[in-house]
Design an enzyme around this catalytic site. Structure first.
Site, short mmCIF file in Angstrom:
data_model
loop_
_atom_site.label_atom_id
_atom_site.label_comp_id
_atom_site.label_asym_id
_atom_site.label_seq_id
_atom_site.Cartn_x
_atom_site.Cartn_y
_atom_site.Cartn_z
CE LYS A 44 -0.50 3.99 -10.77
NZ LYS A 44 -0.84 2.77 -11.31
CG LEU B 39 -1.84 -1.22 1.33
CD1 LEU B 39 -2.68 -1.14 2.60
CD2 LEU B 39 -2.73 -1.37 0.12
CG HIS C 89 -3.46 1.35 -2.01
ND1 HIS C 89 -2.12 1.20 -2.22
CD2 HIS C 89 -4.08 0.63 -2.97
CE1 HIS C 89 -1.92 0.40 -3.26
NE2 HIS C 89 -3.10 0.05 -3.75
CB SER D 89 2.45 2.66 -8.97
OG SER D 89 2.56 1.29 -9.31
#
Ligand code: PAF
Length: 281
Positions: free
Chosen positions: A149, A33, A37, A185
């Protein structure tokens, strides 16, 4: 924060919460994470009584087995991060909880899966739909949160939720970027120091592309971004496309009522990264 591994226990827990009239928000993840997130968790907290996150590295959405092996796994750190963001419950199932038998379902996404990520990663979105529908059947959320995204993933999830009549509201959440612009990411943590520096070209070229919109056509901007990325050592462009945000088909001009989005995918060393920018905002 509760940690639940078994789906029957989770279903009983959530059933009681829903019976008392409370709303459930759901943030599905594959772990590793980052703040992107956590922003989904925080948004869910604002909109629901109970926020559930799942951590499950879904094997059926990896068309590249090496990518699946390499995918970062750090459940303890993830648990702490979710707790700090105020998540109420995390579901961390074993593979046989989600797939007691192989999932043979083949979904129809009305062609949305035939371009960009779908073209580069055959079967990927079918795997995403397999796991997301299974998770929705277990969690039965009122709202589910996904990052913009993964623009094409979001479009496809919206499509099958509508088509299969899932009673869940899909909430799209903004891209969260590092201070230098790189989209957050889970894969960023796999980049070496040099690759991390190279990766910045993705977001930088998207920002430059957007600045060019006023006096350039989509075709001219595509040419510009192709050249910009291709001239940078250490990065291999897979695609840059400017698409209609609803159909995901190439946008020939800036007109029309649908939003227009530039989507990019590239490999930095072995690591595949994606990003996008909305030309209509
Ligand atoms: O976006 C992701 O992390 C995954 O594709 C998802 C939605 C959790 C399904 O495995």
């Amino acid at each position: 924060m509760e940690v639940i591994i078994k789906k029957d226990i989770l279903m009983a827990y959530i059933g009681k919460v829903k019976d008392s009239g409370k709303k459930v928000g759901f943030v599905p993840t594959m772990g590793a994470l980052h703040n992107g997130h956590l922003s989904l968790v925080r948004t869910s907290r604002q909109q629901n009584d109970l926020t559930v996150a799942s951590i499950f590295v879904n094997p059926t959405q990896f068309n590249d087995k090496e990518d699946l092996k390499r995918y970062p796994r750090m459940p303890e750190k993830d648990g702490k991060m979710l707790e700090s963001a105020g998540c109420d419950l995390v579901f961390m199932p074993e593979e046989n909880e989600i797939y007691p038998e192989p999932d043979q379902r083949v979904f129809d996404f009305g062609g949305l899966d035939e371009v960009m990520e779908g073209a580069q990663r055959p079967g990927h979105f079918n795997g995403v739909a397999q796991v997301v529908t299974r998770l929705f059947d277990i969690v039965k959320p009122d709202r589910a949160y996904f990052g913009i995204k993964d623009y094409q993933q979001l479009a496809i999830i919206r499509y099958f939720v509508r088509k299969l009549n899932y009673p869940v509201e899909i909430v799209a959440c903004p891209i969260i970027r590092e201070p230098d612009g790189l989209a957050m990411s889970s894969r960023n943590m796999l980049l070496s120091v040099d690759e991390r520096k190279t990766a910045i070209i993705l977001s930088r070229s998207l920002f430059e592309a957007k600045a060019m919109k006023k006096d350039h056509s989509p075709a001219e901007i595509i040419q510009f971004v192709d050249a910009r990325v291709s001239e940078t050592p250490g990065i291999k462009l897979e695609y840059f496309e400017i698409v209609n945000g609803t159909t995901l088909l190439p946008a020939g001009d800036w007109g029309g009522k649908d939003e227009i989005v530039g989507c990019i995918a590239a490999r930095v060393g072995k690591i595949r990264l994606i990003d996008n920018i909305n030309f209509s905002l």
